[in-house]
Design an enzyme around this catalytic site. Structure first.
Site, mmCIF file in Angstrom:
data_model
loop_
_atom_site.group_PDB
_atom_site.id
_atom_site.type_symbol
_atom_site.label_atom_id
_atom_site.label_comp_id
_atom_site.label_asym_id
_atom_site.label_seq_id
_atom_site.Cartn_x
_atom_site.Cartn_y
_atom_site.Cartn_z
ATOM 1 N N THR A 1 -10.174 44.610 36.427
ATOM 2 C CA THR A 1 -10.217 45.983 35.914
ATOM 3 C C THR A 1 -9.201 46.207 34.791
ATOM 4 O OG1 THR A 1 -11.021 46.834 37.993
ATOM 5 C CG2 THR A 1 -9.881 48.401 36.599
ATOM 6 N N VAL B 1 -14.187 53.112 47.532
ATOM 7 C CA VAL B 1 -14.759 53.241 46.195
ATOM 8 C C VAL B 1 -13.648 52.815 45.235
ATOM 9 C CG1 VAL B 1 -15.775 54.870 44.544
ATOM 10 C CG2 VAL B 1 -16.103 55.213 46.995
ATOM 11 N N TYR C 1 -25.638 49.712 33.190
ATOM 12 C CA TYR C 1 -24.545 50.566 32.738
ATOM 13 C C TYR C 1 -23.180 50.087 33.230
ATOM 14 C CZ TYR C 1 -24.934 52.383 37.497
ATOM 15 O OH TYR C 1 -24.974 52.485 38.851
ATOM 16 N N ARG C 2 -23.151 48.973 33.990
ATOM 17 C CA ARG C 2 -21.874 48.505 34.533
ATOM 18 C C ARG C 2 -21.453 47.174 33.948
ATOM 19 N NH1 ARG C 2 -21.079 49.017 40.926
ATOM 20 N NH2 ARG C 2 -19.372 47.651 40.346
ATOM 21 N N CYS D 1 -9.534 40.748 40.733
ATOM 22 C CA CYS D 1 -9.877 41.967 39.996
ATOM 23 C C CYS D 1 -9.628 41.772 38.511
ATOM 24 C CB CYS D 1 -8.965 43.057 40.547
ATOM 25 S SG CYS D 1 -8.802 44.483 39.517
ATOM 26 N N GLY E 1 -14.826 42.036 38.469
ATOM 27 C CA GLY E 1 -14.209 41.089 39.385
ATOM 28 C C GLY E 1 -14.526 39.683 38.941
ATOM 29 N N SER F 1 12.084 38.042 59.934
ATOM 30 C CA SER F 1 13.279 37.602 59.233
ATOM 31 C C SER F 1 13.753 38.704 58.277
ATOM 32 C CB SER F 1 12.948 36.314 58.478
ATOM 33 O OG SER F 1 14.070 35.835 57.841
ATOM 34 N N SER G 1 19.100 38.007 66.582
ATOM 35 C CA SER G 1 17.996 37.058 66.526
ATOM 36 C C SER G 1 16.734 37.767 66.068
ATOM 37 C CB SER G 1 17.796 36.474 67.925
ATOM 38 O OG SER G 1 16.484 36.025 68.064
ATOM 39 N N ARG G 2 15.884 36.986 65.384
ATOM 40 C CA ARG G 2 14.606 37.555 64.917
ATOM 41 C C ARG G 2 13.735 38.015 66.061
ATOM 42 N NH1 ARG G 2 13.273 32.934 60.458
ATOM 43 N NH2 ARG G 2 15.434 32.777 59.872
ATOM 44 N N ASP H 1 -2.953 48.335 48.810
ATOM 45 C CA ASP H 1 -4.117 47.443 48.718
ATOM 46 C C ASP H 1 -4.041 46.572 47.470
ATOM 47 O OD1 ASP H 1 -6.578 46.223 48.809
ATOM 48 O OD2 ASP H 1 -7.693 48.008 48.192
HETATM 49 P P1 5GP Z 1 -5.807 40.911 46.880
HETATM 50 O O1 5GP Z 1 -5.185 40.970 48.224
HETATM 51 O O2 5GP Z 1 -6.834 39.852 46.762
HETATM 52 O O3 5GP Z 1 -4.772 40.843 45.791
HETATM 53 O O4 5GP Z 1 -6.538 42.311 46.655
HETATM 54 C C1 5GP Z 1 -7.565 42.747 47.501
HETATM 55 C C2 5GP Z 1 -8.142 44.023 46.940
HETATM 56 O O5 5GP Z 1 -8.708 43.828 45.630
HETATM 57 C C3 5GP Z 1 -9.308 44.598 47.720
HETATM 58 O O6 5GP Z 1 -8.926 45.206 48.904
HETATM 59 C C4 5GP Z 1 -9.920 45.557 46.711
HETATM 60 O O7 5GP Z 1 -9.253 46.794 46.668
HETATM 61 C C5 5GP Z 1 -9.659 44.853 45.386
HETATM 62 N N1 5GP Z 1 -10.886 44.224 44.883
HETATM 63 C C6 5GP Z 1 -11.739 43.413 45.525
HETATM 64 N N2 5GP Z 1 -12.746 43.014 44.736
HETATM 65 C C7 5GP Z 1 -12.546 43.589 43.545
HETATM 66 C C8 5GP Z 1 -13.249 43.580 42.299
HETATM 67 O O8 5GP Z 1 -14.273 42.915 42.104
HETATM 68 N N3 5GP Z 1 -12.732 44.361 41.308
HETATM 69 C C9 5GP Z 1 -11.588 45.091 41.467
HETATM 70 N N4 5GP Z 1 -11.170 45.843 40.456
HETATM 71 N N5 5GP Z 1 -10.891 45.100 42.618
HETATM 72 C C10 5GP Z 1 -11.359 44.368 43.637
#
Ligand code: 5GP
Length: 361
Positions: A187, A129, A300-301, A185, A305, A329, A25-26, A218
């Site tokens: 990126t 970061v 510069y950025r 994200c 997101g 499960s 069982s679970r 993450d």
């Molecule tokens: P999710 O669970 O939504 O797929 O991912 C969450 C993660 O996305 C966060 O913990 C963080 O690492 C990343 N993240 C959050 N905001 C941004 C963003 O504006 N740009 C990028 N590149 N990653 C983000």
């Protein structure tokens, strides 16, 4: 030019093999584990699910619900220090709450004040970061470990063995892994940088575990099954932002949108409408976040997101119950009696198709 020829995998590229199990069982499986860390002398019993330190889900409200399930919450770094102090003195935040910091001097001052003036309230710190490959991240890890030897220190983000090893040996207990996989994200779109999440977990977990460290996967969770796959691949913790963004307790107002349906109103002959509810969710590196939490976007950025409206999903307790149910499960399918055993009981199939989408996703 250099290229790695082996195909890198994401959650959607695999399914998990069911195995003979002696679990009937679970309810027989143990979904918590005792976490012992490389540097921090404390032990914590929990289920390694963490709400991300994003403005709408890394909140006090969400934290209270996560703790009740022995899950974690990484608070976002935009709370004033007075609010953080009030929260950690009124709630038991020793095990399940992380305080976030970036590289700014203000962040350091805030965390230093809490660690020195309220030493027994919350000593779990996340240095966050987006790109932990820059030298200042490692320098901050070394400084934090020297000044506060007993803290539980998570740092990120990385996606390769070299950096994971470097950060753990410099003083991190947990390395947060994932670049470009987050739901808010962009990126990968604007830089082309990133690594599929499952392969990231394989490599980073293997390296971390070899030297007594841990990793937190993450980003990139779309389904509850992805959480199971992340643990199966070796993640000790799994962090999610977008997954929690639609819960009632996430910060932000509810937006109502009206849509036309295919049904005709018999009285008017017009198409009938339906109202759907949403919450706003935004990436922490988006222009929207920069305007909201800082003084706008520096020249510069570029925005890394986006802003999305996510459908309202209901109470967070129900979502957590579903997550834990899915995990139980999964463990029953693979014959893992304890959360700790999940990765050694997991075998993946590489697949071309994950889901049957005949009625939509
Ligand atoms: P999710 O669970 O939504 O797929 O991912 C969450 C993660 O996305 C966060 O913990 C963080 O690492 C990343 N993240 C959050 N905001 C941004 C963003 O504006 N740009 C990028 N590149 N990653 C983000």
């Amino acid at each position: 030019m250099k290229i790695y020829e082996q195909t890198e995998l994401d959650f959607k590229d695999v399914l998990v093999k069911p195995k003979r199990s002696f679990i009937n069982s679970r309810s027989e499986v143990e979904i918590t584990r005792e976490y012992k860390f490389k540097w921090c002398p404390r032990k914590i019993v929990g289920t390694g699910i963490i709400s991300a330190n994003m403005a709408t889900v890394g909140t006090f409200e969400v934290a209270k619900h996560m703790m009740q399930n022995k899950m974690f919450c990484c608070l976002h770094k935009h709370y004033p220090v007075e609010d953080l102090i009030k929260f950690i003195t009124e709630n038991d935040c020793r095990d399940y709450v992380f305080l976030s910091m970036g590289l700014r001097d203000e962040d350091y001052a805030k965390i230093e004040k809490i660690l020195t003036e309220y030493p027994d309230k919350c000593r779990n710190i996340c240095i966050d970061v987006p790109n932990a490959y820059i030298p200042r991240v490692k320098e901050l890890v070394i400084k934090m470990r020297e000044k506060f030897p007993d803290i539980l220190l998570m740092v990120g983000n990385a996606v390769t063995a070299e950096l994971v090893e470097d950060l753990i040996l410099s003083g991190a207990d947990i390395v947060k892994c994932g670049i470009g996989s987050g739901s808010a994200c962009i990126t990968r779109r604007i830089t082309g940088v990133g690594r599929p999440q499952l392969s990231t977990i394989f490599e980073c977990a293997d390296t971390a575990h070899g030297i007594g460290g841990m990793i937190c996967s993450d980003g990139g969770v779309v389904y509850i099954g992805d959480i199971c796959k992340a643990f199966g691949a070796g993640a000790d913790f799994v962090m999610m932002g977008g997954f929690y963004a639609g819960c009632n307790e996430a910060a932000g107002d509810i937006i109502e949108r009206t849509y036309l349906t295919d049904q005709i109103d018999p009285e008017t002959g017009n198409r009938m409408t339906t109202v759907k509810q949403f919450k706003v969710f935004y990436g922490m590196s988006s222009e929207y976040a920069q305007n909201k939490h800082y003084h706008g976007m520096p020249k510069y950025r570029a925005s890394e997101g986006r802003v999305v409206e996510v459908p309202l999903k209901g109470p967070i307790d129900k979502m957590n119950q579903d997550i834990l149910g899915g995990l139980r499960s999964y463990m029953t399918y693979i014959g893992a009696r304890r959360l700790k055993d999940v990765s050694k009981c997991t075998t993946f199939y590489r697949v071309n198709t994950q889901l049957n989408t005949v009625f939509g996703d």
